[in-house]
Design a protein around this motif. Structure first.
Motif, PDB file in Angstrom:
ATOM      1  N   MET A  96      33.183 -36.409  37.341  1.00  0.00           N
ATOM      2  CA  MET A  96      31.904 -36.009  36.761  1.00  0.00           C
ATOM      3  C   MET A  96      31.817 -34.482  36.706  1.00  0.00           C
ATOM      4  O   MET A  96      32.126 -33.804  37.680  1.00  0.00           O
ATOM      5  N   CYS A  97      31.353 -33.971  35.581  1.00  0.00           N
ATOM      6  CA  CYS A  97      31.296 -32.524  35.391  1.00  0.00           C
ATOM      7  C   CYS A  97      30.348 -31.846  36.378  1.00  0.00           C
ATOM      8  O   CYS A  97      30.562 -30.697  36.740  1.00  0.00           O
ATOM      9  N   ASP A  98      29.314 -32.578  36.819  1.00  0.00           N
ATOM     10  CA  ASP A  98      28.333 -31.960  37.707  1.00  0.00           C
ATOM     11  C   ASP A  98      28.687 -32.101  39.180  1.00  0.00           C
ATOM     12  O   ASP A  98      27.897 -31.699  40.040  1.00  0.00           O
ATOM     13  N   HIS A  99      29.863 -32.646  39.483  1.00  0.00           N
ATOM     14  CA  HIS A  99      30.308 -32.713  40.870  1.00  0.00           C
ATOM     15  C   HIS A  99      31.245 -31.543  41.147  1.00  0.00           C
ATOM     16  O   HIS A  99      32.309 -31.437  40.551  1.00  0.00           O
ATOM     17  N   LEU A 100      30.807 -30.678  42.041  1.00  0.00           N
ATOM     18  CA  LEU A 100      31.614 -29.527  42.450  1.00  0.00           C
ATOM     19  C   LEU A 100      32.419 -29.947  43.675  1.00  0.00           C
ATOM     20  O   LEU A 100      31.834 -30.303  44.702  1.00  0.00           O
ATOM     21  N   VAL A 101      33.745 -29.951  43.553  1.00  0.00           N
ATOM     22  CA  VAL A 101      34.573 -30.477  44.641  1.00  0.00           C
ATOM     23  C   VAL A 101      35.705 -29.509  44.977  1.00  0.00           C
ATOM     24  O   VAL A 101      36.144 -28.716  44.148  1.00  0.00           O
ATOM     25  N   ASP A 102      36.166 -29.606  46.198  1.00  0.00           N
ATOM     26  CA  ASP A 102      37.367 -28.889  46.597  1.00  0.00           C
ATOM     27  C   ASP A 102      38.544 -29.453  45.805  1.00  0.00           C
ATOM     28  O   ASP A 102      38.659 -30.668  45.641  1.00  0.00           O
ATOM     29  N   PRO A 103      39.439 -28.589  45.292  1.00  0.00           N
ATOM     30  CA  PRO A 103      40.590 -29.093  44.532  1.00  0.00           C
ATOM     31  C   PRO A 103      41.420 -30.130  45.274  1.00  0.00           C
ATOM     32  O   PRO A 103      42.068 -30.975  44.644  1.00  0.00           O
ATOM     33  N   ARG A 155      39.505 -26.094  38.904  1.00  0.00           N
ATOM     34  CA  ARG A 155      39.881 -26.761  40.152  1.00  0.00           C
ATOM     35  C   ARG A 155      40.849 -27.914  39.888  1.00  0.00           C
ATOM     36  O   ARG A 155      41.726 -28.186  40.705  1.00  0.00           O
ATOM     37  N   MET A 156      40.700 -28.569  38.759  1.00  0.00           N
ATOM     38  CA  MET A 156      41.681 -29.587  38.380  1.00  0.00           C
ATOM     39  C   MET A 156      43.053 -28.960  38.159  1.00  0.00           C
ATOM     40  O   MET A 156      44.078 -29.516  38.575  1.00  0.00           O
ATOM     41  N   ALA A 157      43.066 -27.805  37.520  1.00  0.00           N
ATOM     42  CA  ALA A 157      44.333 -27.102  37.308  1.00  0.00           C
ATOM     43  C   ALA A 157      44.978 -26.738  38.644  1.00  0.00           C
ATOM     44  O   ALA A 157      46.194 -26.899  38.830  1.00  0.00           O
ATOM     45  N   THR A 158      44.171 -26.261  39.583  1.00  0.00           N
ATOM     46  CA  THR A 158      44.677 -25.927  40.917  1.00  0.00           C
ATOM     47  C   THR A 158      45.287 -27.150  41.590  1.00  0.00           C
ATOM     48  O   THR A 158      46.267 -27.049  42.336  1.00  0.00           O
ATOM     49  N   ALA A 159      44.709 -28.323  41.307  1.00  0.00           N
ATOM     50  CA  ALA A 159      45.189 -29.576  41.917  1.00  0.00           C
ATOM     51  C   ALA A 159      46.435 -30.133  41.233  1.00  0.00           C
ATOM     52  O   ALA A 159      46.961 -31.153  41.670  1.00  0.00           O
ATOM     53  N   GLY A 160      46.889 -29.498  40.157  1.00  0.00           N
ATOM     54  CA  GLY A 160      48.104 -29.946  39.490  1.00  0.00           C
ATOM     55  C   GLY A 160      47.874 -30.714  38.203  1.00  0.00           C
ATOM     56  O   GLY A 160      48.843 -31.167  37.567  1.00  0.00           O
ATOM     57  N   ILE A 161      46.621 -30.864  37.807  1.00  0.00           N
ATOM     58  CA  ILE A 161      46.322 -31.514  36.529  1.00  0.00           C
ATOM     59  C   ILE A 161      46.739 -30.582  35.393  1.00  0.00           C
ATOM     60  O   ILE A 161      46.515 -29.376  35.453  1.00  0.00           O
ATOM     61  N   ARG A 162      47.332 -31.147  34.344  1.00  0.00           N
ATOM     62  CA  ARG A 162      47.809 -30.322  33.230  1.00  0.00           C
ATOM     63  C   ARG A 162      47.055 -30.572  31.922  1.00  0.00           C
ATOM     64  O   ARG A 162      47.167 -29.783  30.987  1.00  0.00           O
ATOM     65  N   ARG A 163      46.284 -31.663  31.876  1.00  0.00           N
ATOM     66  CA  ARG A 163      45.542 -32.005  30.652  1.00  0.00           C
ATOM     67  C   ARG A 163      44.176 -32.552  31.046  1.00  0.00           C
ATOM     68  O   ARG A 163      44.080 -33.470  31.870  1.00  0.00           O
ATOM     69  N   VAL A 164      43.116 -31.999  30.443  1.00  0.00           N
ATOM     70  CA  VAL A 164      41.754 -32.442  30.727  1.00  0.00           C
ATOM     71  C   VAL A 164      41.088 -32.862  29.419  1.00  0.00           C
ATOM     72  O   VAL A 164      41.035 -32.080  28.468  1.00  0.00           O
ATOM     73  N   ILE A 165      40.595 -34.096  29.382  1.00  0.00           N
ATOM     74  CA  ILE A 165      39.838 -34.602  28.238  1.00  0.00           C
ATOM     75  C   ILE A 165      38.365 -34.564  28.622  1.00  0.00           C
ATOM     76  O   ILE A 165      37.936 -35.266  29.551  1.00  0.00           O
ATOM     77  N   VAL A 166      37.590 -33.730  27.951  1.00  0.00           N
ATOM     78  CA  VAL A 166      36.165 -33.583  28.232  1.00  0.00           C
ATOM     79  C   VAL A 166      35.385 -34.454  27.256  1.00  0.00           C
ATOM     80  O   VAL A 166      35.511 -34.293  26.041  1.00  0.00           O
ATOM     81  N   THR A 167      34.580 -35.379  27.777  1.00  0.00           N
ATOM     82  CA  THR A 167      33.753 -36.195  26.899  1.00  0.00           C
ATOM     83  C   THR A 167      32.390 -35.525  26.755  1.00  0.00           C
ATOM     84  O   THR A 167      31.734 -35.197  27.742  1.00  0.00           O
ATOM     85  N   THR A 168      31.979 -35.307  25.513  1.00  0.00           N
ATOM     86  CA  THR A 168      30.742 -34.585  25.236  1.00  0.00           C
ATOM     87  C   THR A 168      29.717 -35.519  24.592  1.00  0.00           C
ATOM     88  O   THR A 168      30.050 -36.604  24.116  1.00  0.00           O
ATOM     89  N   GLY A 169      28.461 -35.078  24.573  1.00  0.00           N
ATOM     90  CA  GLY A 169      27.386 -35.871  23.980  1.00  0.00           C
ATOM     91  C   GLY A 169      26.176 -34.992  23.769  1.00  0.00           C
ATOM     92  O   GLY A 169      26.012 -34.386  22.722  1.00  0.00           O
ATOM     93  N   TYR A 170      25.324 -34.885  24.791  1.00  0.00           N
ATOM     94  CA  TYR A 170      24.151 -34.020  24.714  1.00  0.00           C
ATOM     95  C   TYR A 170      24.606 -32.563  24.578  1.00  0.00           C
ATOM     96  O   TYR A 170      25.437 -32.093  25.348  1.00  0.00           O
ATOM     97  N   ARG A 171      24.067 -31.879  23.584  1.00  0.00           N
ATOM     98  CA  ARG A 171      24.431 -30.487  23.285  1.00  0.00           C
ATOM     99  C   ARG A 171      25.957 -30.309  23.180  1.00  0.00           C
ATOM    100  O   ARG A 171      26.545 -29.349  23.691  1.00  0.00           O
ATOM    101  N   ALA A 172      26.575 -31.261  22.512  1.00  0.00           N
ATOM    102  CA  ALA A 172      28.038 -31.258  22.374  1.00  0.00           C
ATOM    103  C   ALA A 172      28.551 -29.984  21.725  1.00  0.00           C
ATOM    104  O   ALA A 172      29.578 -29.437  22.147  1.00  0.00           O
TER     105      ALA A 172
END
Length: 232
Positions: free
Chosen positions: A104-111, A39-56
């Motif tokens: 937030m990864c757990d927020h499902l949003v419209d692009p 959905r970020m890609a659909t919105a025009g985002i070209r780079r996503v930095i995912v921060t991991t921790g639990y079960r990385a």
């Protein structure tokens, strides 16, 4: 704004009955983290930095196995048990001062929500996407972050807070002042950084009340998200 930071470091204990790892919880046939990145890609985002921790390791393996429509990088959070500002700070070195979306990864949003926030930019420090539809059935009043505004500025923010006039959608546009505020905190949380910026007039809002979103934080919200996706 073409970069986004996606927070995916938490344990997600309230959704543990559905998935061991919340970012990998399947909703509408695909993991939450896939929905967010696509959905970020659909919105025009070209780079996503995912921060991991639990079960990385599981999340990073999943990300490495996919051919994404954007550049995907990861940043390991020093201690995922700490407040979420620590997770945001893990991405800061990769940004090199660039303003970014923060979501937030757990927020499902419209692009459209990502796109509106990217267009708005970080302003004097940050802008937060807010929803003025108080009492919306998808919103858990015991978990959502409440916001009080004056014009287009945040004057107060927090859980269980009264009075308030809108909800925090979990999608921000942030700049260097936001990360600088996090750095000053002994236990960095995003909400506390917003409070610091708000005290100096540097925390703005962008009304996204016309765009759907849902925080998939427990089985009830997961069922609502499934219904939403099925209908759309």
């Amino acid at each position: 704004m073409t970069t986004a930071v996606l927070l995916a470091a938490g344990a997600g204990t309230r959704l543990r009955s559905a998935a061991e790892s919340k970012p990998l919880c399947v909703v509408g046939g695909k993991p939450l983290i896939d929905h967010a990145i696509e959905r970020m890609a659909t919105a025009g985002i070209r780079r996503v930095i995912v921060t991991t921790g639990y079960r990385a390791e599981a999340i990073e393996a999943h990300l490495a196995a996919r051919d994404w429509p954007v550049t995907v990088e990861t940043a390991l959070t020093a201690d995922w048990r700490q407040p979420n500002g620590v997770s945001a700070l893990a991405a800061a070195p990769l940004l090199a001062g660039e303003a970014t979306l923060l979501a937030m990864c757990d927020h499902l949003v419209d692009p459209a929500l990502y796109a509106r926030m990217a267009d708005a930019g970080a302003g004097d420090g940050l802008n937060l996407g807010i929803d003025r539809r108080l009492g919306h059935p998808w919103v858990d009043p015991d978990d959502v972050t409440f916001v009080a505004t004056e014009g287009d500025r945040i004057i107060a923010i927090g859980k269980g807070m009264a009075p308030h006039d809108c909800y925090d959608t979990g999608v921000f546009a942030v700049g260097v002042p936001f990360f600088a505020a996090l750095e000053t905190l002994a236990e960095p949380s995003i909400t506390d950084a917003v409070r610091l910026l708000a005290a100096g007039g540097g925390a703005g809002v962008v009304d996204c009340s016309d765009i759907d979103w849902i925080d998939v934080d427990d089985p009830k919200a997961l069922a609502a998200a499934e219904t939403w996706l099925a209908g759309s």
